[in-house]
Design a protein around this motif. Structure first.
Motif: not given
Length: 224
Positions: A19-22, A57-59, A76
């Motif tokens: 996902g994003e911002q990992c 997932a994210n973060q 997340d």
């Protein structure tokens, strides 16, 4: 695909989804301190490996030296500390905070807080807090190396439960939501309140009946 960050080399299998911002391969504190003492030195952390068919997932933050097996789900805001190992098909959920040098077996489910050096066995579920005793704070943050909990295979630590110190849970034991454990829990026991241990064969409740019967049917079960 192979990714090399400023800190640690990272390998993520092509079949996995991120996902994003990992963050992957973030360096442990000792390595950062070394860099502060010797500005300009190159930080090369222990490699990170994420196996095939994982969903990240994210973060999510994954520190250096982490190995994640095939088919894992990392939800997340999960944090996985350095040199930890996550077994195949394990789920890390609800923003789990996993400290350093933790070992989680295959087919497990982990949430909550997991202290340094903890071992969580295969097919176990941990929704509570696994913490050190923290009886020697005068020795400094890094001075005391306390024994961590050990969660044996097929055991459950319910939501809001707290396991304190170098105690061993199970295998095939159930720590109820909100319970506190400071003593070893034998195989096939249910824990409620503060260290109230009931053998699974004597448990009167109906809600755990299916799980207890499942344990009894397992080839490794010690229950007649």
């Amino acid at each position: 695909m192979n990714i090399t960050s400023l800190y640690a080399p990272v390998h993520i299998d092509d079949s996995s989804v991120v996902g994003e911002q990992c963050v992957f391969g973030y360096p442990k504190e000792a390595r950062l301190r070394d860099e502060q003492r010797k500005p300009g030195s190159v930080l090369i952390g222990d490699p990170v490996s994420i196996g095939p068919e994982c969903l990240v997932a994210n973060q999510v933050v994954v520190y250096e030296g982490v190995r994640i097996g095939a088919g894992c789900v990392i939800e997340d805001r999960v944090r996985i500390g350095y040199n930890s190992t996550i077994g195949e098909r394990t789920r890390m959920v609800y923003g789990a905070y996993v400290c350093d040098r933790v070992t989680v077996g295959a087919d497990a489910c982990v949430a909550g807080f997991v202290c340094d050096g903890t071992t969580i066995g295969e097919r176990s579920t941990v929704m509570g807090e696994l913490v050190h005793e923290y009886t020697r704070p005068h020795e400094g943050w890094w001075g005391a190396d306390e024994e961590p909990p050990v969660i044996e295979p097929d055991s459950v630590v319910g939501y809001g439960a707290r396991v304190v110190g170098g105690v061993r849970i199970g295998p095939r034991s159930y720590v109820a939501a909100g319970a506190v454990v400071t003593k070893d829990v034998p195989p096939e026991h249910v824990v409620t309140g503060v260290n109230i241990h009931t053998p699974a064969v004597e448990w009167p409740g109906r809600r755990l009946r299916g799980l207890l019967q499942h344990w009894q049917s397992m080839p490794s079960s010690r229950t007649p």
